[in-house]
Design a protein around this motif. Structure first.
Motif, PDB file in Angstrom:
ATOM      1  N   THR A  31      16.955  19.077 -66.320  1.00 24.73           N
ATOM      2  CA  THR A  31      15.512  19.263 -66.460  1.00 24.73           C
ATOM      3  C   THR A  31      15.236  20.661 -66.987  1.00 24.73           C
ATOM      4  O   THR A  31      15.727  21.648 -66.433  1.00 24.73           O
ATOM      5  CB  THR A  31      14.808  19.085 -65.099  1.00 24.73           C
ATOM      6  OG1 THR A  31      15.042  17.754 -64.628  1.00 24.73           O
ATOM      7  CG2 THR A  31      13.311  19.333 -65.215  1.00 24.73           C
ATOM      8  N   LEU A  46      11.113  22.536 -58.418  1.00 27.43           N
ATOM      9  CA  LEU A  46      11.565  21.227 -58.898  1.00 27.43           C
ATOM     10  C   LEU A  46      13.064  21.018 -58.719  1.00 27.43           C
ATOM     11  O   LEU A  46      13.546  19.877 -58.805  1.00 27.43           O
ATOM     12  CB  LEU A  46      11.226  21.070 -60.392  1.00 27.43           C
ATOM     13  CG  LEU A  46       9.776  20.761 -60.739  1.00 27.43           C
ATOM     14  CD1 LEU A  46       9.563  20.870 -62.240  1.00 27.43           C
ATOM     15  CD2 LEU A  46       9.383  19.371 -60.247  1.00 27.43           C
ATOM     16  N   LEU A  51      17.108  16.329 -59.646  1.00 27.50           N
ATOM     17  CA  LEU A  51      16.821  17.110 -60.843  1.00 27.50           C
ATOM     18  C   LEU A  51      17.694  18.363 -60.849  1.00 27.50           C
ATOM     19  O   LEU A  51      17.734  19.115 -59.873  1.00 27.50           O
ATOM     20  CB  LEU A  51      15.341  17.519 -60.892  1.00 27.50           C
ATOM     21  CG  LEU A  51      14.315  16.388 -60.946  1.00 27.50           C
ATOM     22  CD1 LEU A  51      12.896  16.954 -61.001  1.00 27.50           C
ATOM     23  CD2 LEU A  51      14.570  15.465 -62.133  1.00 27.50           C
ATOM     24  N   THR A  53      17.963  21.736 -62.727  1.00 27.88           N
ATOM     25  CA  THR A  53      17.166  22.554 -63.628  1.00 27.88           C
ATOM     26  C   THR A  53      17.986  23.703 -64.213  1.00 27.88           C
ATOM     27  O   THR A  53      18.985  24.131 -63.646  1.00 27.88           O
ATOM     28  CB  THR A  53      15.936  23.133 -62.912  1.00 27.88           C
ATOM     29  OG1 THR A  53      16.356  24.063 -61.913  1.00 27.88           O
ATOM     30  CG2 THR A  53      15.108  22.030 -62.272  1.00 27.88           C
ATOM     31  N   ALA A 216       4.707  20.662 -58.290  1.00 28.74           N
ATOM     32  CA  ALA A 216       6.031  20.056 -58.421  1.00 28.74           C
ATOM     33  C   ALA A 216       6.014  18.612 -57.930  1.00 28.74           C
ATOM     34  O   ALA A 216       6.624  17.725 -58.544  1.00 28.74           O
ATOM     35  CB  ALA A 216       7.060  20.871 -57.644  1.00 28.74           C
ATOM     36  N   ARG A 220       6.923  15.277 -60.253  1.00 23.25           N
ATOM     37  CA  ARG A 220       7.884  14.253 -59.867  1.00 23.25           C
ATOM     38  C   ARG A 220       7.247  12.861 -59.883  1.00 23.25           C
ATOM     39  O   ARG A 220       7.844  11.893 -60.353  1.00 23.25           O
ATOM     40  CB  ARG A 220       8.438  14.549 -58.466  1.00 23.25           C
ATOM     41  CG  ARG A 220       9.452  15.671 -58.437  1.00 23.25           C
ATOM     42  CD  ARG A 220       9.945  15.966 -57.030  1.00 23.25           C
ATOM     43  NE  ARG A 220      11.096  16.845 -57.091  1.00 23.25           N
ATOM     44  CZ  ARG A 220      12.358  16.423 -57.203  1.00 23.25           C
ATOM     45  NH1 ARG A 220      12.610  15.129 -57.238  1.00 23.25           N
ATOM     46  NH2 ARG A 220      13.348  17.286 -57.272  1.00 23.25           N
ATOM     47  N   GLU A 221       6.021  12.799 -59.370  1.00 20.32           N
ATOM     48  CA  GLU A 221       5.337  11.503 -59.333  1.00 20.32           C
ATOM     49  C   GLU A 221       5.112  10.974 -60.742  1.00 20.32           C
ATOM     50  O   GLU A 221       5.369   9.799 -61.022  1.00 20.32           O
ATOM     51  CB  GLU A 221       4.007  11.644 -58.602  1.00 20.32           C
ATOM     52  CG  GLU A 221       3.240  10.335 -58.464  1.00 20.32           C
ATOM     53  CD  GLU A 221       1.947  10.503 -57.701  1.00 20.32           C
ATOM     54  OE1 GLU A 221       1.338   9.467 -57.358  1.00 20.32           O
ATOM     55  OE2 GLU A 221       1.524  11.646 -57.456  1.00 20.32           O
ATOM     56  N   VAL A 225      10.178  10.296 -60.476  1.00 19.35           N
ATOM     57  CA  VAL A 225      11.328  10.822 -59.746  1.00 19.35           C
ATOM     58  C   VAL A 225      10.993  10.808 -58.253  1.00 19.35           C
ATOM     59  O   VAL A 225       9.872  11.156 -57.860  1.00 19.35           O
ATOM     60  CB  VAL A 225      11.647  12.263 -60.204  1.00 19.35           C
ATOM     61  CG1 VAL A 225      12.814  12.838 -59.412  1.00 19.35           C
ATOM     62  CG2 VAL A 225      11.966  12.272 -61.695  1.00 19.35           C
ATOM     63  N   ALA A 227      10.267  11.702 -54.452  1.00 21.18           N
ATOM     64  CA  ALA A 227       9.712  12.918 -53.849  1.00 21.18           C
ATOM     65  C   ALA A 227      10.838  13.749 -53.234  1.00 21.18           C
ATOM     66  O   ALA A 227      11.829  13.219 -52.721  1.00 21.18           O
ATOM     67  CB  ALA A 227       8.686  12.556 -52.792  1.00 21.18           C
TER      68      ALA A 227
END
Length: 308
Positions: A31, A46, A51, A53, A216, A220-221, A225, A227
């Motif tokens: 991500t 995040l 994820l 990052t 964040a 995700r929503e 992705v 929670a």
């Protein structure tokens, strides 16, 4: 180490994953979070829970030599989280649409707004002198509408800042944030400020942990992705704290006492010292004053209307 492989400098080590010195920790889809200083804080909230990052330099710091590194990561990115950035930013293909266009098949884009909320710091504005947009005033980079009006020879009344004015300036800034959310189809953040608190914003454009945590979750929503809650174990974006004014405390029924100083890098700077330094800077950069009067005309009208 030979000249052919010089020791990386501090900045390169700081963004070691981005520059290929290391791989980001954890597991999950790669991500990227692209934007200004808010982007890095959002990335922190995040990271994890599916994820993985990559700490990436802020968009305004990227140069041509960074493009191969960015393109290498985009080729691996499954989720791109980006603020709205115009095509051809700084003469490079860094626009949000340009970045999204090179994502691999199945890669997703989620846009997030640049958050500015004036309801806790109603006198503060951001201005760039047309002669050199990179210039900022000394001591603190934020401009005070009262000091700008003074520099323009149009001083505002000393008692102009009232709780009513605070709420009107807040609504003006939220209206602009809502407009940009709709125009750019971003995740919504404007509703987070229905009951403002100083935990939410350190300055006009430096959100605190509660804002990033909520943003964040919404990213995700939208991305589909699961929670996942991140506690970084520290407050983010705390290098600058703006003064807290009595009218603001009263407007939102907040506890605490007003302050008459900034905190920059942990050191207090008296507001009067900032005012004097900025007046001297405006005398040397009159185009900054003219730009502020034009860009923030609506805010100035509110300040003048309150006191008649």
């Amino acid at each position: 180490m030979s000249d052919e492989h010089p020791e990386p400098d501090g900045r390169t080590r700081h963004y070691g994953d981005f520059y290929g010195l290391s791989e980001p920790a954890g597991e999950g889809d790669v991500t990227l979070v692209i934007g200004n200083c808010q982007a890095e804080s959002l990335r922190i909230f995040l990271d994890g829970g599916g994820l993985r990052t990559v700490r990436t330099p802020p968009i305004h710091e990227l140069v041509e030599a960074d493009l191969p590194h960015l393109q290498r990561w985009l080729a691996r990115t499954r989720l791109l989280v980006a603020q709205p950035i115009r095509d051809g930013y700084h003469g490079m293909p860094l626009g949000t649409a340009e970045l999204a266009a090179v994502l691999p098949g199945g890669g997703r884009l989620v846009r997030v707004p640049v958050i500015r909320f004036a309801g806790l710091y109603p006198a503060h504005v951001i201005v760039r002198p047309p002669s050199d947009p990179s210039l900022v005033p000394p001591l603190v980079e934020y401009h005070d509408i009262r000091t700008i009006a003074e520099a323009a020879g149009q001083p505002l009344a000393e008692d102009a800042l009232t709780p009513d004015l605070v709420r009107r300036v807040a609504e003006l800034s939220l209206s602009e944030l809502r407009r940009r959310e709709v125009a750019n189809d971003t995740v919504v953040a404007s509703d987070l400020f229905a009951a403002p608190s100083f935990d939410q914003m350190r300055t006009l454009n430096h959100p605190g942990n509660p804002v990033f945590a909520a943003l964040a979750a919404r990213v995700r929503e939208r991305a589909g992705v699961p929670a996942f809650t991140v506690d970084p174990g520290r407050p983010v974006l705390v290098s600058v704290h703006a003064p807290r004014e009595r009218a603001v405390l009263d407007a939102w029924s907040l506890d605490g006492e007003p302050t008459d100083h900034w905190v920059v890098g942990g050191a207090p700077i008296d507001s009067e010292e900032v005012r004097r330094a900025h007046l001297a800077w405006y005398a040397a950069h009159p185009d900054a004053v003219a730009a502020a009067l034009a860009r923030h005309a609506d805010t100035l009208r509110l300040w003048r209307a309150i006191t008649g």
